[in-house]
Design an enzyme around this catalytic site. Structure first.
Site, PDB file in Angstrom:
ATOM      1  N   ASP A 207     -51.338  29.515  -0.587  1.00  0.00           N
ATOM      2  CA  ASP A 207     -52.765  29.528  -0.167  1.00  0.00           C
ATOM      3  C   ASP A 207     -53.056  28.877   1.290  1.00  0.00           C
ATOM      4  O   ASP A 207     -52.258  28.158   1.610  1.00  0.00           O
ATOM      5  CB  ASP A 207     -53.293  28.403  -1.348  1.00  0.00           C
ATOM      6  CG  ASP A 207     -54.878  28.352  -1.274  1.00  0.00           C
ATOM      7  OD1 ASP A 207     -55.141  29.742  -1.536  1.00  0.00           O
ATOM      8  OD2 ASP A 207     -55.629  27.408  -0.827  1.00  0.00           O
ATOM      9  N   GLU A 258     -32.048  28.760  -1.477  1.00  0.00           N
ATOM     10  CA  GLU A 258     -31.018  28.210  -1.942  1.00  0.00           C
ATOM     11  C   GLU A 258     -30.852  28.678  -3.429  1.00  0.00           C
ATOM     12  O   GLU A 258     -29.885  28.575  -4.025  1.00  0.00           O
ATOM     13  CB  GLU A 258     -31.452  26.767  -2.304  1.00  0.00           C
ATOM     14  CG  GLU A 258     -31.575  25.688  -1.439  1.00  0.00           C
ATOM     15  CD  GLU A 258     -32.697  24.422  -1.468  1.00  0.00           C
ATOM     16  OE1 GLU A 258     -32.786  24.361  -2.519  1.00  0.00           O
ATOM     17  OE2 GLU A 258     -32.562  23.799  -0.397  1.00  0.00           O
TER      18      GLU A 258
HETATM   19  C1  NOJ Z   1     -58.186  30.564  -0.704  1.00  0.00           C
HETATM   20  C2  NOJ Z   1     -58.259  30.736  -2.275  1.00  0.00           C
HETATM   21  O1  NOJ Z   1     -58.111  32.218  -2.339  1.00  0.00           O
HETATM   22  C3  NOJ Z   1     -59.515  30.498  -2.408  1.00  0.00           C
HETATM   23  O2  NOJ Z   1     -60.137  30.950  -3.976  1.00  0.00           O
HETATM   24  C4  NOJ Z   1     -59.649  28.968  -2.384  1.00  0.00           C
HETATM   25  O3  NOJ Z   1     -61.229  28.390  -2.589  1.00  0.00           O
HETATM   26  C5  NOJ Z   1     -59.516  28.706  -0.949  1.00  0.00           C
HETATM   27  N1  NOJ Z   1     -58.365  29.145  -0.617  1.00  0.00           N
HETATM   28  C6  NOJ Z   1     -59.167  26.891  -1.085  1.00  0.00           C
HETATM   29  O4  NOJ Z   1     -57.883  26.695  -1.654  1.00  0.00           O
END
Ligand code: NOJ
Length: 552
Positions: A207, A258
């Site tokens: 993310d 790893e």
């Molecule tokens: C990107 C994610 O896809 C989204 O859903 C989220 O709100 C933000 N990152 C924050 O983590």
């Protein structure tokens, strides 16, 4: 470097667990529900599932606010349920990708609680980004940055019962950013990665992979008016795409290496242009990165072709496959987006009072055409749950039912992302269309969704589900994912037609307004019915894609 890793050609299906299948009747999907439905994903013909976050979380951003990285949230089940899911997936030949959220934790995470309870400058505070405020009493935030969901990127805490330092949060105030300058944070995440790899995860979707490092000194910054909320418009943004992030990814790569079996790392990084994006997938870093430029390419032959060419060149330039994606849990579903008269700003969402509304039928046709085009391209493709049913964005969710923090934080100015997150329909005649045993659903499902239910489409020629199945089957059989794109000369200047050849399959998309006559070839796949015209040639209607077996 080998070139036969599974992820190079994989079709990866995004499961948004809250909205996929609820096995216990609480109206929220769960891991057992996912496991029950895995055979249907295998029948669809995908290679892997990516699970959006299911870790312990107060769910203020639907799980992208993690309070414990090494446990399953009780609303989704238990660690045992995760193990069973992985076991079943592997038995069916499906890989499992876990969503990892390293930019921020939940404010409920014990690390953040400890930070709040500790003094400025303490080791616990150094895990996050705390700063003194500006002004004589530190009453103004340390800089002018605005958060993605609306409002300042800083919140003030109490020190000794009085207003004290401020902490940084790129997203919601309940999502404090970690301090990746601190080696302690690096070490914790190496442990977390190993925890899931030991349990059989085949990789991670990472993310906000472009957000972890902030420019030194945290200088003021005002994004351009039309700037995208997740960045990607320029190289100067002090909290997106800083060069220092790459060091972190090399470290993560080493952890994955790893383990046996080609464990994959996929970046969610909103950076442009594509050559810059490609830096995320250099050898020794990520394997894949989402291709958001492709996702938002305008529906014109010129733009589609340009972005396909640029993607292939940029990613091949660093030895990585290009990825392709049209929908996910953050954007307007492509069956609706492609029917809009103009592009809406990223993250805006669409609701009943939006300035423009989609042409539903047009969006639906274009979505099928776009998907068939995408699945013929070499590389790896991402699908988002429900797109194989042709689901549109839900526009008329009642205000009081909306849950996205974007909606709350902007006081209803931006609708946000709930419209693409509505629980998906499985059975036309069951309560909640088979999503939940009790008939409950955490976001209301539209009353006319029976027609999209999976069981209504199964085995029905021409249905979107059967179109996806056929395309995935052919893609595999013809090995299109490891092929190449050769544009057909006769169409290369056309403003309305895309036509290329990949391993003997002719792929033609008509983006114009009139039917066009097709080259000769046996029909393999069509997104709209083709017919033989008066000239004896097969005719392709507008906003449609066809795959033909090339005759020469
Ligand atoms: C990107 C994610 O896809 C989204 O859903 C989220 O709100 C933000 N990152 C924050 O983590």
């Amino acid at each position: 470097m080998t070139t036969d890793e599974w992820w190079r050609t994989a079709v990866i299906y995004q499961v948004y667990p809250r909205s996929f299948q609820d096995s216990d009747g609480d109206g929220i999907g769960d891991l057992r529900g996912v496991t029950q439905r895995l055979p249907q994903l295998e029948q669809l013909g995908v290679d892997a599932v990516w699970l959006s976050p299911f870790m312990r979380s107060p769910q203020r951003d639907a799980g992208y606010d993690v309070a414990d990285y090494m446990d399953v949230d009780p609303i989704f089940g238990t660690m045992g349920d995760f193990d069973a899911l992985v076991g079943k997936a592997h038995e069916l030949g499906l890989k499992v990708i876990v969503d990892m959220v390293p930019n921020h934790t939940s404010s409920d995470h014990e690390w953040f609680r400890e930070a709040l309870a500790s003094r400025p400058g303490s080791a616990a505070r150094e895990r996050y980004i705390f700063r003194d405020g500006k002004g004589p009493h530190g009453e103004a935030p340390p800089n002018n940055w605005q958060s993605v969901f609306g409002g300042p990127m800083w919140d003030r805490v109490l020190d000794d019962g009085k207003p004290g330092q401020w902490y940084l949060h790129i997203f919601d105030s309940s999502q404090p950013d970690l301090n990746w300058e601190n080696p302690w944070v690096h070490e914790r995440f190496r442990d977390i990665l190993r925890f899931w790899l030991d349990r059989g995860a085949d990789g991670f979707r990472v993310d906000v992979a472009h957000g972890l490092v902030k420019q030194a000194g945290l200088p003021d910054y005002t994004p351009p008016e039309d700037g995208a909320s997740m960045g990607g418009n320029e190289a100067t943004e002090p909290y997106w795409g800083q060069p220092g992030v790459h060091e972190i990814w090399r470290e993560w790569r080493d952890v994955l290496d790893e383990y046996d079996g080609d464990r994959a790392l996929c970046a969610e990084a909103w950076v442009s242009p594509l050559e810059r994006m490609a830096q995320w997938v250099r050898p020794g870093e990520f394997d894949q990165a989402f291709n958001f430029e492709y996702m938002f390419a305008a529906w014109t032959a010129r733009d589609q072709r340009r972005i396909i060419d640029e993607s292939l060149a940029a990613f091949q330039g660093v030895g990585a496959p290009s990825t392709w994606v049209l929908s996910n849990h953050d954007v307007i579903r492509h069956a609706t987006r492609l029917g809009l008269p103009a592009a809406l700003p990223q993250g805006e969402g669409i609701g009943p009072k939006s300035p423009f509304q989609p042409d539903v039928a047009l969006g639906f046709r274009r979505a099928r055409a776009a998907t068939a085009l995408m699945l013929a391209l070499p590389g790896s493709a991402y699908l988002y749950q429900g797109e194989e049913l042709g689901l549109p964005e839900v526009i008329d969710i009642p205000d009081e039912a909306r849950q996205d923090p974007t909606w709350q934080r902007t006081k209803g100015k931006r609708y946000g992302r709930d419209g693409c997150r509505v629980p998906i329909p499985w059975e036309a005649d069951a309560p909640a269309y088979g999503f939940s045993t009790s008939g409950r659903a955490w976001l209301p499902q539209p009353p006319d969704w029976a027609r999209f239910a999976r069981d209504r489409q199964e085995g029905v020629p021409g249905s979107t589900l059967e179109l996806y199945k056929a395309a995935l089957r052919l893609r595999r059989r013809k090995r299109l994912a490891s092929g190449s794109v050769k544009w057909l000369n006769e169409w290369s200047r056309s403003r309305t037609v895309l036509a290329f050849r990949n391993r003997g399959v002719l792929v033609v998309t008509n983006l114009g307004r009139r039917p066009m006559s097709l080259p000769d070839g046996r029909l393999l796949l069509e997104t709209e019915s083709t017919h033989i015209g008066r000239n004896g040639k097969r005719m392709l209607p507008p906003d449609a894609t066809v795959w033909l077996q090339a005759t020469r």
